[in-house]
Write a protein that holds these residues in place. Structure first.
Motif, mmCIF file in Angstrom:
data_model
loop_
_atom_site.group_PDB
_atom_site.id
_atom_site.type_symbol
_atom_site.label_atom_id
_atom_site.label_comp_id
_atom_site.label_asym_id
_atom_site.label_seq_id
_atom_site.Cartn_x
_atom_site.Cartn_y
_atom_site.Cartn_z
ATOM 1 N N PRO A 27 0.806 -1.231 0.000
ATOM 2 C CA PRO A 27 0.000 0.000 0.000
ATOM 3 C C PRO A 27 0.832 1.272 0.000
ATOM 4 N N ALA A 52 -6.867 -5.847 -4.536
ATOM 5 C CA ALA A 52 -7.224 -5.487 -3.166
ATOM 6 C C ALA A 52 -6.822 -4.062 -2.805
ATOM 7 N N ARG A 53 -6.157 -3.347 -3.697
ATOM 8 C CA ARG A 53 -5.739 -1.971 -3.396
ATOM 9 C C ARG A 53 -6.958 -1.055 -3.335
ATOM 10 N N THR A 54 -6.913 -0.110 -2.441
ATOM 11 C CA THR A 54 -8.062 0.778 -2.252
ATOM 12 C C THR A 54 -7.824 2.183 -2.798
ATOM 13 N N ASP A 55 -6.755 2.367 -3.584
ATOM 14 C CA ASP A 55 -6.402 3.717 -4.039
ATOM 15 C C ASP A 55 -6.318 3.848 -5.554
ATOM 16 N N TYR A 59 -10.320 -0.279 -11.677
ATOM 17 C CA TYR A 59 -11.249 -1.238 -11.080
ATOM 18 C C TYR A 59 -12.191 -1.810 -12.128
ATOM 19 N N ASN A 88 -13.295 -5.675 -2.272
ATOM 20 C CA ASN A 88 -12.620 -4.397 -2.071
ATOM 21 C C ASN A 88 -13.632 -3.292 -1.748
ATOM 22 N N PRO A 89 -13.538 -2.672 -0.567
ATOM 23 C CA PRO A 89 -14.509 -1.627 -0.209
ATOM 24 C C PRO A 89 -14.369 -0.354 -1.026
ATOM 25 N N ALA A 90 -13.307 -0.248 -1.837
ATOM 26 C CA ALA A 90 -13.108 0.979 -2.620
ATOM 27 C C ALA A 90 -13.899 0.993 -3.914
ATOM 28 N N ASP A 135 -17.169 1.088 -6.390
ATOM 29 C CA ASP A 135 -18.422 1.811 -6.211
ATOM 30 C C ASP A 135 -19.628 0.891 -6.352
ATOM 31 N N ASN A 171 -17.900 -7.944 1.228
ATOM 32 C CA ASN A 171 -17.533 -6.536 1.107
ATOM 33 C C ASN A 171 -18.260 -5.719 2.180
ATOM 34 N N ARG A 193 -19.039 -2.749 2.292
ATOM 35 C CA ARG A 193 -19.859 -1.656 1.777
ATOM 36 C C ARG A 193 -20.940 -2.114 0.805
#
Length: 508
Positions: free
Chosen positions: A233, A257-260, A266, A284-286, A288, A310, A312
């Motif tokens: 990360p 799995a990266r959130t940035d 994505y 992945n919570p990032a 949409d 997830n 979210r």
């Protein structure tokens, strides 16, 4: 293994003088159980630590030894354990940095808070394994940055995985710019390039990773370094986002799995041909809501299962997943975080699969908990049956309605009382899983435990229950199953006279 002595070593009712006598006759297996006792005296701990380094290391990590108790020259692994815990003596580090055993220097390189001069010594170690370990665990950004230019690719791979490495350095490793090229790897250290290490290698002394290869470019290690950097990360997103379309599935998966990452990356991973990548992305919570709704229709059940995990995921999407996906018995993160209004909405769902997801929470309001316990669907009732606070009458009524389907879950309820547990033990048809739950339940009574002894898998659990009558425990000490003997010998309800006789009995 001497099961009887191992059980006695773990018995909390064994008085200190009998612990001393057991220490005198113990072997390595018994020592391991003795080392786990909460009531060891300092003298007893020192005696055990002096016999094998393995036991000494365990006692060091458990805080039973101090620096004053250890000679680093005689017990280097114990000294290293104390250094790893941050309670060793600083001068030990310099001594161990010159230890001829590579595994000792490797272990030292992973210890926190090393003196600067020791770090310099380890960074220049002649064995690359030691340097790589330092590169992986150092918390000093400047040390990691310096090691990124190490001539050995294995060290760079470790630097790439270290979150203390500065982002600019990680970006340079990914781009392959700004650093001198690596000159060695573990493959060309051992074999003349080109060489590929087959997965069927029969050499017992070979420690190369499966698939390792080198044609002079250190290809497999460079690939592993990229994979580590992409998953790190601390690596800037701008340096890695372009790998979303890379030919290597392993590199693409490292991104999932990266959130940035930007939305376009994505979206590309969401249509990847590899279902494992889509499954990782689904968790992945990032990502949409639009992407989550698309992944909810994925044909692969693993992807849908990942989406259910997830934190979210929208509740309406989760409701659809519950109907199409085998989710298992775990509490989902989105259900665990649902607010009061959402909990009420889930409890009113017309779909039993959704109510079952909610029933796995263990902090439900009393009214909702009891309503789920009265649910017409047995799977919902089974899911809520372990919830604390359910009354004995309600638990009994649940069993009367749904029978053997929920007996084991009710038996695991912390509020199940002695009478109910006896009733469950005698349930017809019997539930073997329920017997195992009863055998470990604190409220189990002697009559219920005696029934548990009739089941092969519940027997070793019941043998250690303190409510088992002493006579029954004594009979189990001669059982043909060693694990039953060990559990019985560890039972704190064994009379002191029996404990004395067993400790005095010659080992056989």
């Amino acid at each position: 293994m001497h099961h009887l002595l191992c059980g006695l070593a773990a018995n909390p009712a064994l008085p200190p003088e009998l612990v001393d006598r057991l220490i005198a006759v113990a072997d390595d297996d018994v020592d391991r159980d003795l080392a786990g006792r909460a009531d060891l005296t300092r003298a007893q701990a020192l005696t055990l630590a002096s016999r094998t380094e393995e036991t000494g290391v365990r006692l060091a990590y458990e805080g039973r030894l101090t620096a004053a108790d250890v000679d680093p020259a005689a017990q280097p692994l114990v000294a290293l354990a104390l250094l790893d815990e941050g309670v060793g003596r600083p001068e030990w580090a310099a001594l161990l940095a010159a230890d001829p055993a590579v595994r000792h220097r490797e272990k030292l390189a992973a210890c926190p808070g090393l003196p600067a001069d020791v770090v310099e010594t380890l960074a220049a170690d002649p064995d690359v394994r030691v340097v790589a370990e330092l590169a992986l665990w150092t918390t000093e950004p400047d040390v990691a940055a310096r090691l990124a230019g190490h001539p050995h690719a294995e060290v760079r791979r470790a630097v790439a995985a270290n979150e203390a490495t500065p982002g600019a350095v990680l970006a340079a490793l990914v781009a392959g710019e700004g650093l001198p090229p690596a000159r060695h790897c573990l493959v060309c250290d051992r074999e003349e390039p080109p060489f590929a290490h087959g997965s069927d290698c029969a050499r017992v002394d070979c420690d190369l990773r499966p698939g390792a290869s080198c044609d002079g470019s250190h290809a497999s290690t460079e690939h592993d370094m990229l994979r580590a950097a992409l998953a790190n990360p601390a690596t800037p997103a701008a340096a890695v986002e372009g790998f979303a379309g890379h030919p290597s599935m392993l590199l693409r998966r490292a991104l999932a799995a990266r959130t940035d990452l930007p939305a376009w990356a994505y979206a590309r991973l969401a249509v990847d041909a590899a279902s494992g990548i889509r499954a990782d992305l689904a968790e992945n919570p990032a990502i949409d809501d639009t992407l989550m709704r698309a992944l909810a229709d994925d044909p692969d059940p693993g992807v849908r299962r990942g989406l259910a995990d997830n934190p979210r995921v929208p509740l309406d999407v989760l409701a659809l997943l519950a109907a199409t996906t085998r989710i298992g018995g775990t509490l989902l993160p989105r259900i665990a975080s649902a607010g009061a209004a959402e909990v009420e909405e889930l409890a009113r769902s017309p779909y039993a699969a959704v109510r079952m997801l909610l029933a796995r929470r263990r902090d439900l309001p009393d009214g909702i908990r009891d309503a789920l316990a009265d649910d017409p669907d047995a799977k919902v009732v089974q899911a809520v049956a372990r919830h604390p606070g359910l009354s004995g009458a309600l638990l009994r009524a649940m069993v009367d309605r749904h029978g053997v389907q929920i007996v084991a879950a009710v038996a695991a309820n912390p509020g199940a009382g002695p009478a109910l547990l006896e009733h469950l033990a005698r349930h017809s048809p019997p539930s073997r899983k329920a017997l195992r739950e009863i055998a470990r339940h604190p409220a189990a009574t002697a009559p219920a435990l005696v029934v548990c002894l009739t089941d092969e898998r519940a027997r070793p659990i019941a043998a250690g229950h303190p409510a088992l009558p002493p006579q029954a425990i004594a009979e189990l000490l001669t059982h043909t199953d060693g694990w039953v003997v060990e559990a019985a010998a560890a039972n704190p309800s064994l009379p002191l006279t029996v404990l004395r006789e067993l400790v005095s009995r010659p080992a056989s």
